[in-house]
Design an enzyme around this catalytic site. Sequence first.
Site, PDB file in Angstrom:
ATOM      1  N   CYS A 122       0.909  -1.052   0.139  1.00 42.01           N
ATOM      2  CA  CYS A 122       0.004  -0.062  -0.019  1.00 42.01           C
ATOM      3  C   CYS A 122       0.780   1.393   0.019  1.00 42.01           C
ATOM      4  CB  CYS A 122      -1.129   0.062   1.133  1.00 42.01           C
ATOM      5  SG  CYS A 122      -1.939  -1.311   1.247  1.00 42.01           S
ATOM      6  N   HIS A 266      -3.479   6.933   3.245  1.00 36.39           N
ATOM      7  CA  HIS A 266      -3.922   5.476   2.670  1.00 36.39           C
ATOM      8  C   HIS A 266      -5.497   5.395   2.979  1.00 36.39           C
ATOM      9  CE1 HIS A 266      -4.015   1.668   1.202  1.00 36.39           C
ATOM     10  NE2 HIS A 266      -3.744   1.040   2.543  1.00 36.39           N
ATOM     11  N   ASN A 296     -10.156  -0.061  -0.087  1.00 41.68           N
ATOM     12  CA  ASN A 296      -8.672  -0.185   0.001  1.00 41.68           C
ATOM     13  C   ASN A 296      -8.204  -0.574  -1.354  1.00 41.68           C
ATOM     14  OD1 ASN A 296      -5.964  -0.418   0.424  1.00 41.68           O
ATOM     15  ND2 ASN A 296      -6.084  -1.426   2.483  1.00 41.68           N
TER      16      ASN A 296
HETATM   17  O1  UT7 Z   1      -3.406  -1.532   3.822  1.00 38.22           O
HETATM   18  C1  UT7 Z   1      -3.344  -2.381   4.914  1.00 38.22           C
HETATM   19  C2  UT7 Z   1      -4.460  -3.132   4.810  1.00 38.22           C
HETATM   20  N1  UT7 Z   1      -5.304  -3.316   5.997  1.00 38.22           N
HETATM   21  C3  UT7 Z   1      -5.780  -2.747   7.162  1.00 38.22           C
HETATM   22  O2  UT7 Z   1      -5.530  -1.493   6.846  1.00 38.22           O
HETATM   23  C4  UT7 Z   1      -6.520  -3.291   8.037  1.00 38.22           C
HETATM   24  C5  UT7 Z   1      -6.301  -2.822   9.590  1.00 38.22           C
HETATM   25  N2  UT7 Z   1      -7.382  -3.424  10.420  1.00 38.22           N
HETATM   26  C6  UT7 Z   1      -8.390  -2.805  10.396  1.00 38.22           C
HETATM   27  O3  UT7 Z   1      -8.936  -1.956   9.295  1.00 38.22           O
HETATM   28  C7  UT7 Z   1      -9.462  -3.590  11.205  1.00 38.22           C
HETATM   29  O4  UT7 Z   1      -8.750  -4.243  12.254  1.00 38.22           O
HETATM   30  C8  UT7 Z   1     -10.826  -4.426  10.675  1.00 38.22           C
HETATM   31  C9  UT7 Z   1     -11.782  -3.544   9.790  1.00 38.22           C
HETATM   32  C10 UT7 Z   1     -10.026  -5.292   9.539  1.00 38.22           C
HETATM   33  C11 UT7 Z   1     -11.479  -5.084  11.750  1.00 38.22           C
HETATM   34  O5  UT7 Z   1     -11.890  -4.305  12.482  1.00 38.22           O
HETATM   35  P1  UT7 Z   1     -11.700  -4.673  14.219  1.00 38.22           P
HETATM   36  O6  UT7 Z   1     -12.626  -3.507  14.867  1.00 38.22           O
HETATM   37  O7  UT7 Z   1     -10.398  -4.812  14.374  1.00 38.22           O
HETATM   38  O8  UT7 Z   1     -12.624  -5.647  14.197  1.00 38.22           O
HETATM   39  P2  UT7 Z   1     -12.086  -7.388  14.846  1.00 38.22           P
HETATM   40  O9  UT7 Z   1     -11.143  -8.053  13.741  1.00 38.22           O
HETATM   41  O10 UT7 Z   1     -11.511  -7.207  16.239  1.00 38.22           O
HETATM   42  O11 UT7 Z   1     -13.500  -8.220  14.720  1.00 38.22           O
HETATM   43  C12 UT7 Z   1     -14.563  -7.855  15.571  1.00 38.22           C
HETATM   44  C13 UT7 Z   1     -15.740  -8.948  15.311  1.00 38.22           C
HETATM   45  C14 UT7 Z   1     -15.229 -10.266  15.322  1.00 38.22           C
HETATM   46  O12 UT7 Z   1     -16.226 -11.000  15.688  1.00 38.22           O
HETATM   47  P3  UT7 Z   1     -16.131 -11.595  17.180  1.00 38.22           P
HETATM   48  O13 UT7 Z   1     -14.676 -12.543  17.253  1.00 38.22           O
HETATM   49  O14 UT7 Z   1     -15.870 -10.652  18.006  1.00 38.22           O
HETATM   50  O15 UT7 Z   1     -17.310 -12.517  17.479  1.00 38.22           O
HETATM   51  C15 UT7 Z   1     -15.019 -10.589  13.697  1.00 38.22           C
HETATM   52  O16 UT7 Z   1     -15.210 -12.082  13.401  1.00 38.22           O
HETATM   53  O17 UT7 Z   1     -16.156  -8.719  13.939  1.00 38.22           O
HETATM   54  C16 UT7 Z   1     -16.067  -9.763  13.171  1.00 38.22           C
HETATM   55  N3  UT7 Z   1     -16.199  -9.367  11.833  1.00 38.22           N
HETATM   56  C17 UT7 Z   1     -17.094  -9.237  11.213  1.00 38.22           C
HETATM   57  N4  UT7 Z   1     -18.307  -9.134  11.267  1.00 38.22           N
HETATM   58  C18 UT7 Z   1     -19.118  -8.777  10.222  1.00 38.22           C
HETATM   59  C19 UT7 Z   1     -14.920  -9.530  11.160  1.00 38.22           C
HETATM   60  N5  UT7 Z   1     -15.145  -9.121   9.769  1.00 38.22           N
HETATM   61  C20 UT7 Z   1     -16.498  -9.061   9.709  1.00 38.22           C
HETATM   62  C21 UT7 Z   1     -17.528  -8.441   8.703  1.00 38.22           C
HETATM   63  N6  UT7 Z   1     -18.785  -8.416   9.202  1.00 38.22           N
HETATM   64  N7  UT7 Z   1     -16.996  -8.408   7.544  1.00 38.22           N
END
Ligand code: UT7
Length: 339
Positions: A122, A266, A296
């Site tokens: 990225c 980004h 992204n």
């Molecule tokens: O260019 C670099 C590329 N990557 C990034 O920039 C990613 C950086 N990270 C992020 O943007 C965030 O960490 C995410 C958007 C990927 C995830 O957000 P989060 O607030 O960190 O959520 P999480 O991973 O802690 O997940 C919370 C919950 C989980 O469920 P449980 O375990 O609490 O029951 C996930 O399974 O949300 C669930 N979850 C979803 N639910 C609905 C994860 N993805 C999804 C989804 N829809 N698409």
Amino acid sequence: MSHSSPDLSPCVTTIVGTGSYVPEKVLSNADLAKIVDTTDEWIVSRTGIRERRIAAAGETTSDMCTHAARRAMENASVTAAEIDLIIVGTVTPDSLFPSTACYVQQNLGASQAVAFDVSAACAGFLFAMQIARHFINGGNRSTALIIGADKLSALIDWTDRNTCVLFGDGAGAAILRRRRDGDPPSSGLLSSVLASDGTLSGILHAPGIGSAQTTPPHRAVIPEPIIHMMGKEVFKAAVKNTCEACETAIARAGLTAADIDLIIPHQANVRIVDAIRERLGLPPEKAFLNLQQYGNTSGAAIAIALDEAARSGVLKRGDNVLLVAFGAGFAWAASVIRW
Ligand code: UT7
């Protein structure tokens, strides 16, 4: 274990045109909710993304690059014959070799250029920008086409809701040129910070194609390359490292955060953008965001946003602009430009 490049070279390189391209096909959050267990509400509240573009069947990264490049060349009134350097920041090249930049060179007929790719995920567009700046400042080249482009749809596991909702396809380009008489007096690339930390390679990677997998006799079982991401770790590494890089880039430009008119970050997650912006003390209206529409787009994200900010008039002559990117590697970069 990060290595920032000291960079205090004078401002002799300026951006004279930008262009971008996104594929026609729109994939909305509602569309994704039909294929994985997710909702529009979750995606918008956790990321800010509402829809993204997906490349057509057969549409390659070099195709997208070529569209964006032609728009940038037209915007800059630069011909293919004038371009003597082409750098493409991409992690989704058309093929392992030759470079995507060489395909772009062929498509444009830019026969005078040296063309190569840079792999910084990225942060690819900002890495390309800084490399081109060194070539131009050093007197080695005078007119560079730099492109950030990715087709991450080709690497997405469409059953993984943790990643498939985040990414989209696209390309953005800029023409960099050695300053000439008549160019706006103070415009140009003021400062840059590039950094990487290979100890974090495991938090965001796409194994599947490469020497680790392709040694005979195992070729027949090469797994499909797909994105593996530890979202929370990426989030934390992004905020920590890019804030420091922004502060350094601003200081190297001889400015303070209060002098920044626009931040083009980004376009990964609005919450990451907010965290960086707040740490720098910049108000929300100073951040340019288009992740709602495109998600992204990896190496393309800043390049597309820069083009949209310029064409829409958000970016004004004389503005101090902070560009900041982070991604797999872990690799990150910040640059200050004066428009
Ligand atoms: O260019 C670099 C590329 N990557 C990034 O920039 C990613 C950086 N990270 C992020 O943007 C965030 O960490 C995410 C958007 C990927 C995830 O957000 P989060 O607030 O960190 O959520 P999480 O991973 O802690 O997940 C919370 C919950 C989980 O469920 P449980 O375990 O609490 O029951 C996930 O399974 O949300 C669930 N979850 C979803 N639910 C609905 C994860 N993805 C999804 C989804 N829809 N698409």
